[in-house]
Design a protein around this motif. Structure first.
Motif, PDB file in Angstrom:
ATOM      1  N   ASP A  39       0.827  -0.611   0.097  1.00 19.89           N
ATOM      2  CA  ASP A  39       0.414   0.077  -0.137  1.00 19.89           C
ATOM      3  C   ASP A  39       0.719   1.675   0.094  1.00 19.89           C
ATOM      4  OD1 ASP A  39      -2.596  -0.882   0.017  1.00 19.89           O
ATOM      5  OD2 ASP A  39      -2.663  -1.449   1.951  1.00 19.89           O
ATOM      6  N   PHE A  40       0.827   2.227  -0.753  1.00 25.64           N
ATOM      7  CA  PHE A  40       2.085   3.122  -1.433  1.00 25.64           C
ATOM      8  C   PHE A  40       0.494   4.291  -0.581  1.00 25.64           C
ATOM      9  CE2 PHE A  40       3.798   0.311  -3.472  1.00 25.64           C
ATOM     10  CZ  PHE A  40       4.810   0.700  -3.953  1.00 25.64           C
ATOM     11  N   TRP A  41       0.720   5.160   0.255  1.00 24.85           N
ATOM     12  CA  TRP A  41      -0.132   5.518   0.732  1.00 24.85           C
ATOM     13  C   TRP A  41       0.386   7.863   0.800  1.00 24.85           C
ATOM     14  CZ3 TRP A  41      -4.130   3.962   4.008  1.00 24.85           C
ATOM     15  CH2 TRP A  41      -4.294   2.916   4.202  1.00 24.85           C
ATOM     16  N   CYS A  42      -0.563   7.912  -0.706  1.00 24.32           N
ATOM     17  CA  CYS A  42      -0.688   8.491  -1.357  1.00 24.32           C
ATOM     18  C   CYS A  42      -1.824  10.264  -0.317  1.00 24.32           C
ATOM     19  CB  CYS A  42      -0.694   9.490  -2.451  1.00 24.32           C
ATOM     20  SG  CYS A  42       0.264   7.999  -3.603  1.00 24.32           S
ATOM     21  N   GLY A  43      -0.759  11.198   0.117  1.00 19.80           N
ATOM     22  CA  GLY A  43      -1.512  12.322   0.766  1.00 19.80           C
ATOM     23  C   GLY A  43      -0.701  13.527   0.902  1.00 19.80           C
ATOM     24  N   HIS A  44      -0.976  14.364   2.327  1.00 15.15           N
ATOM     25  CA  HIS A  44      -0.148  15.512   2.444  1.00 15.15           C
ATOM     26  C   HIS A  44       0.454  15.108   3.980  1.00 15.15           C
ATOM     27  CE1 HIS A  44      -2.629  17.114  -0.944  1.00 15.15           C
ATOM     28  NE2 HIS A  44      -0.797  17.484  -1.091  1.00 15.15           N
ATOM     29  N   LEU A  45       1.719  15.811   4.144  1.00 14.88           N
ATOM     30  CA  LEU A  45       1.862  15.587   5.557  1.00 14.88           C
ATOM     31  C   LEU A  45       1.808  17.321   5.733  1.00 14.88           C
ATOM     32  CD1 LEU A  45       2.734  14.466   8.838  1.00 14.88           C
ATOM     33  CD2 LEU A  45       4.586  13.351   7.249  1.00 14.88           C
ATOM     34  N   GLY A  46       2.329  18.076   6.489  1.00 14.90           N
ATOM     35  CA  GLY A  46       2.916  19.012   6.747  1.00 14.90           C
ATOM     36  C   GLY A  46       2.570  19.926   5.793  1.00 14.90           C
ATOM     37  N   GLY A  47       1.953  20.065   4.908  1.00 12.94           N
ATOM     38  CA  GLY A  47       1.222  20.477   3.833  1.00 12.94           C
ATOM     39  C   GLY A  47       1.791  20.147   2.399  1.00 12.94           C
ATOM     40  N   GLN A  48       3.309  19.528   2.479  1.00  8.77           N
ATOM     41  CA  GLN A  48       3.768  18.387   1.393  1.00  8.77           C
ATOM     42  C   GLN A  48       2.881  17.862   0.357  1.00  8.77           C
ATOM     43  OE1 GLN A  48       7.021  19.652   0.693  1.00  8.77           O
ATOM     44  NE2 GLN A  48       7.531  21.315   1.869  1.00  8.77           N
ATOM     45  N   ALA A  49       3.041  17.122  -0.579  1.00 10.32           N
ATOM     46  CA  ALA A  49       2.603  16.113  -1.313  1.00 10.32           C
ATOM     47  C   ALA A  49       3.572  14.927  -0.903  1.00 10.32           C
ATOM     48  CB  ALA A  49       2.499  16.163  -2.394  1.00 10.32           C
ATOM     49  N   VAL A  50       3.577  13.564  -0.314  1.00  9.80           N
ATOM     50  CA  VAL A  50       4.014  12.744   0.218  1.00  9.80           C
ATOM     51  C   VAL A  50       3.693  11.043  -0.214  1.00  9.80           C
ATOM     52  CG1 VAL A  50       5.210  13.900   1.961  1.00  9.80           C
ATOM     53  CG2 VAL A  50       2.960  12.862   2.183  1.00  9.80           C
ATOM     54  N   VAL A  51       4.143  10.399  -0.304  1.00  9.57           N
ATOM     55  CA  VAL A  51       3.988   8.941  -0.581  1.00  9.57           C
ATOM     56  C   VAL A  51       4.664   8.057   0.217  1.00  9.57           C
ATOM     57  CG1 VAL A  51       5.467   8.166  -2.520  1.00  9.57           C
ATOM     58  CG2 VAL A  51       2.983   7.133  -2.254  1.00  9.57           C
ATOM     59  N   ALA A  52       3.689   7.656   1.347  1.00 10.87           N
ATOM     60  CA  ALA A  52       4.571   6.298   2.582  1.00 10.87           C
ATOM     61  C   ALA A  52       4.209   5.126   1.806  1.00 10.87           C
ATOM     62  CB  ALA A  52       3.684   7.530   3.749  1.00 10.87           C
ATOM     63  N   VAL A  53       4.877   4.648   2.385  1.00 12.12           N
ATOM     64  CA  VAL A  53       4.863   3.226   1.776  1.00 12.12           C
ATOM     65  C   VAL A  53       6.056   2.539   3.266  1.00 12.12           C
ATOM     66  CG1 VAL A  53       6.487   3.285   0.483  1.00 12.12           C
ATOM     67  CG2 VAL A  53       5.226   1.161  -0.038  1.00 12.12           C
ATOM     68  N   LEU A  54       5.392   1.086   2.965  1.00 13.24           N
ATOM     69  CA  LEU A  54       6.173  -0.050   4.535  1.00 13.24           C
ATOM     70  C   LEU A  54       6.817  -0.762   3.459  1.00 13.24           C
ATOM     71  CD1 LEU A  54       3.148  -0.423   6.629  1.00 13.24           C
ATOM     72  CD2 LEU A  54       4.774   0.450   6.646  1.00 13.24           C
ATOM     73  N   SER A  55       8.097  -1.099   3.153  1.00 13.81           N
ATOM     74  CA  SER A  55       9.043  -1.636   2.284  1.00 13.81           C
ATOM     75  C   SER A  55       8.642  -3.047   2.622  1.00 13.81           C
ATOM     76  CB  SER A  55      10.189  -1.044   2.354  1.00 13.81           C
ATOM     77  OG  SER A  55      11.077  -1.489   3.158  1.00 13.81           O
ATOM     78  N   GLY A  56       8.579  -3.770   3.768  1.00 14.15           N
ATOM     79  CA  GLY A  56       8.981  -5.463   3.386  1.00 14.15           C
ATOM     80  C   GLY A  56      10.266  -4.900   4.284  1.00 14.15           C
ATOM     81  N   ILE A  57      10.852  -6.413   4.475  1.00 13.64           N
ATOM     82  CA  ILE A  57      11.914  -6.248   5.399  1.00 13.64           C
ATOM     83  C   ILE A  57      12.728  -6.959   4.420  1.00 13.64           C
ATOM     84  CG2 ILE A  57      13.386  -7.164   7.233  1.00 13.64           C
ATOM     85  CD1 ILE A  57      10.469  -7.433   9.532  1.00 13.64           C
ATOM     86  N   GLY A  58      14.032  -6.679   3.779  1.00 13.06           N
ATOM     87  CA  GLY A  58      14.974  -6.768   4.053  1.00 13.06           C
ATOM     88  C   GLY A  58      15.341  -6.164   2.485  1.00 13.06           C
ATOM     89  N   LYS A  59      16.434  -6.125   1.418  1.00 10.27           N
ATOM     90  CA  LYS A  59      17.081  -5.866   0.295  1.00 10.27           C
ATOM     91  C   LYS A  59      16.447  -5.706  -0.917  1.00 10.27           C
ATOM     92  CE  LYS A  59      21.427  -7.458   0.842  1.00 10.27           C
ATOM     93  NZ  LYS A  59      22.816  -7.310   0.146  1.00 10.27           N
ATOM     94  N   VAL A  60      15.381  -7.212  -1.012  1.00  9.71           N
ATOM     95  CA  VAL A  60      14.497  -6.856  -2.355  1.00  9.71           C
ATOM     96  C   VAL A  60      13.808  -6.798  -1.694  1.00  9.71           C
ATOM     97  CG1 VAL A  60      13.506  -8.894  -3.656  1.00  9.71           C
ATOM     98  CG2 VAL A  60      16.067  -9.274  -3.158  1.00  9.71           C
TER      99      VAL A  60
END
Length: 257
Positions: A39-60
């Motif tokens: 899930d890529f969470w698209c929205g705003h934080l501190g008045g700026q456009a952001v996309v927040a995401v959980l990558s999962g664990i590990g390099k791949v």
């Protein structure tokens, strides 16, 4: 899905939900876009456009996430936040490390290439963007200056976080959770400059290098990467690291106006 430069979001990435929980709660208009099981969470934080995401664990998992952020969402910068194990003397639980460089400590294609060097790149270390890392360190110093305000008195007392420090230097990544004294000592001997160890940052740094996108990483030290690394790990993330991430990102976003 890709944004124009003026609209391009800032990407904020963590490996686990708990590391990003406080930040997601602070996004007033977040809307999830599901891609590749994330899930890529698209929205705003501190008045700026952001996309927040959980990558999962590990390099791949982290590299897959970074590539999607850059190719599908057109992120103009990538910030990784979460926890790490402390390696260097003086890097204590509750401190924050901001990367200047990142390296995969489990990369070894010798004798074809020198140990740690990423084949065909001619380098082992990938630099964080200096300007981005510098402002992130300044934001961290601001957030950590008053830990009681950021975390509350109870959490400060529980984890003895009265004087948290901000460190800058090498962070190393690998596909194993370093949780014994022997493992951490081996890393200190092999890479004495390393301040902290985690499982994702160097992979994201390499992807951002490929795309020519600024990258920075901030890690809260949850343990000393030794035989006590599992003790209260989840509680520390819930009570400390998640709130550090939000406070630092809000301070950093405020500096961008």
């Amino acid at each position: 899905m890709t944004s124009t430069p003026a609209q391009a979001p800032i990407a904020i990435v963590s490996a686990m939900h708990a590391e990003l929980a406080a930040l997601l709660e602070a996004m007033p208009d977040e809307a999830p876009v599901r891609l590749a099981g994330r899930d890529f969470w698209c929205g705003h934080l501190g008045g700026q456009a952001v996309v927040a995401v959980l990558s999962g664990i590990g390099k791949v998992a982290a590299a897959t996430t970074a590539a999607l952020l850059l190719e599908r969402f057109g992120a103009r910068a990538v910030l990784f936040t979460g926890v790490a194990g402390g390696l260097a003397p003086g890097v204590a639980v509750g401190d924050v490390v901001v990367a200047t460089e990142l390296l995969q400590h489990d990369m070894d294609a010798s004798p074809l290439f020198p140990r740690w060097e990423v084949p065909l790149y001619g380098r082992a270390r990938f630099a964080a963007d200096p300007a981005l890392a510098g402002t992130l360190a300044a934001a961290a110093a601001r957030a950590l200056a008053e830990p009681h305000a950021t975390l509350g008195a109870e959490a400060v007392a529980e984890f003895a976080l009265h004087r948290p420090q901000v460190h800058r230097g090498l962070i190393v990544s690998g596909d194993r959770f370093v949780a014994t004294q022997a493992e951490s000592e081996a890393l200190r001997q092999a890479l004495p400059e390393a301040l902290a160890v985690e499982m994702e940052g160097a992979a994201v740094a390499q992807v951002c290098h490929d795309f020519g996108t600024p990258f920075a990483a901030l890690r809260t030290i949850s343990d000393r990467a030794d035989d006590s690394a599992h003790v209260d790990f989840q509680r520390f993330i819930d009570r400390v690291a998640s709130h550090y991430s939000l406070a630092v990102m809000m301070a950093w976003l405020g500096m961008q106006r």
